[in-house]
Design a protein around this motif. Structure first.
Motif, short mmCIF file in Angstrom:
data_model
loop_
_atom_site.label_atom_id
_atom_site.label_comp_id
_atom_site.label_asym_id
_atom_site.label_seq_id
_atom_site.Cartn_x
_atom_site.Cartn_y
_atom_site.Cartn_z
N VAL A 111 25.99 29.43 51.70
CA VAL A 111 26.40 29.06 53.06
C VAL A 111 27.24 27.79 53.05
CG1 VAL A 111 25.58 28.33 55.33
CG2 VAL A 111 24.46 30.21 54.14
N ALA A 112 26.74 26.76 52.39
CA ALA A 112 27.45 25.48 52.39
C ALA A 112 27.14 24.72 51.11
CB ALA A 112 27.05 24.65 53.61
N ALA A 113 28.09 24.74 50.17
CA ALA A 113 27.91 24.01 48.92
C ALA A 113 29.25 23.94 48.20
CB ALA A 113 26.86 24.70 48.04
N ILE A 114 29.34 23.05 47.24
CA ILE A 114 30.53 22.95 46.40
C ILE A 114 30.15 23.04 44.93
CG2 ILE A 114 31.91 21.67 48.08
CD1 ILE A 114 31.11 19.11 46.59
N MET A 162 30.59 37.05 38.82
CA MET A 162 29.44 37.34 39.68
C MET A 162 28.29 37.92 38.87
SD MET A 162 31.56 39.02 42.86
CE MET A 162 30.09 39.56 43.72
N PHE A 163 28.58 38.83 37.96
CA PHE A 163 27.54 39.42 37.11
C PHE A 163 26.88 38.35 36.25
CE2 PHE A 163 27.22 44.18 36.60
CZ PHE A 163 27.69 44.46 37.88
N LEU A 219 29.39 33.24 45.06
CA LEU A 219 30.11 33.47 46.32
C LEU A 219 31.60 33.18 46.16
CD1 LEU A 219 30.00 34.10 49.37
CD2 LEU A 219 29.71 31.66 49.75
N ASP A 220 31.94 32.09 45.48
CA ASP A 220 33.34 31.74 45.29
C ASP A 220 34.05 32.80 44.44
OD1 ASP A 220 35.35 29.41 45.66
OD2 ASP A 220 35.49 29.88 43.51
N ALA A 221 33.37 33.31 43.42
CA ALA A 221 33.97 34.34 42.57
C ALA A 221 34.21 35.63 43.35
CB ALA A 221 33.07 34.62 41.37
#
Length: 271
Positions: free
Chosen positions: A217-220, A239-240, A228-230
């Motif tokens: 939801v909210a992170a760097i 992701m895997f 999530l970014d991938a």
């Protein structure tokens, strides 16, 4: 002599059962790996959505060497685990004592139980936006969310452990001259330890899943953020790797708690 023979026979049987379980686990893992390899080899699903084991392994090695978005894989994992451990130990230091007191005193239980029962069924992400509003998008809001996620299972387990102690044990100790502190130290608390460790294991798993959702939801940084970014760039291989790292880490954390449990309460399951 007869007791020693029976003990040795039982240990042999246990070793046999354990070895069979290991074989079954190994065969199951190999089966799923072969299934994964077959699906990707036959191109049943496009590789952009379902990467092959070889590609996933290459990506894993690349993440170990080069990292993701400027930070190593271990950095993202350490960030996630740091948030989780801080929240978990804060919950352990507060939820277990309060649960023990609530199980011991109906007045304390009446004061705290309604509040905990109110927020316990709520999905953590449903009130995460409020925590972000109050504490910002930094680690403080995530630790607060994870603390609340870990608190309820440990509190309920500790309270249930106290309520499940046989009264005749308490009366027997009191009849021998034990005061309230001695009854708690030598009777109530040891009897509650199995329940407390069950609550800790439940809280650990729930906290870990909440952590990943919070990072999405909210992170760097963090494993959840990496996955999530991938996904935004259709990097299914990353992701895997992230999902596998999460799963393996979760298993290791549970094994760690089991190991501590076996050392602290070696009598569990032997009565």
């Amino acid at each position: 002599m007869e007791k020693e023979v029976k003990k040795s026979l039982s240990s042999v049987r246990k070793r046999g059962i354990v070895s069979k379980e290991i074989y079954i686990t190994f065969i199951s893992a190999v089966f799923f790996l072969l299934l994964w390899f077959t699906i990707t080899k036959l191109k049943i699903v496009p590789e952009v959505f379902f990467p092959s084991p070889e590609r996933t392994w290459v990506t894993f090695v690349d993440l170990l060497q080069s990292g993701y978005k400027g930070n190593s894989l271990f950095y993202h994992l350490a960030d996630s685990l740091l948030r989780m451990f801080i929240a978990f130990f804060l919950a352990l230091l507060t939820a277990v004592p309060l649960g023990l007191l609530s199980g011991y005193s109906s007045k304390i239980r009446a004061a705290f139980d309604p509040l905990i029962e109110f927020y316990r069924p709520l999905p953590p992400l449903s009130y995460y936006t409020l925590l972000v509003l109050w504490f910002g998008i930094g680690n403080e809001s995530k630790i607060a969310l994870l603390y609340l996620a870990a608190f309820a299972p440990m509190y309920i387990a500790a309270m249930s452990g106290v309520k499940g102690v046989y009264e005749d044990r308490i009366h027997s100790a009191e009849s021998l001259g034990a005061n309230k502190w001695q009854v708690f130290r030598y009777i109530i608390f040891p009897s509650c330890l199995p329940e407390i460790f069950t609550g800790m294991r439940t809280a650990m798993g729930f906290t870990y899943t909440t952590l990943v959702a919070a990072e999405m939801v909210a992170a760097i940084s963090g494993i959840g953020w990496m996955v999530l970014d991938a996904s935004k760039f259709l990097r299914s291989d990353v992701m895997f790797v992230g999902v596998i790292v999460m799963g393996v880490t979760g298993i290791l954390l549970d094994r760690l708690l089991r190991g501590i449990e076996s050392k602290v309460i070696p009598w569990k399951g032997k009565g």
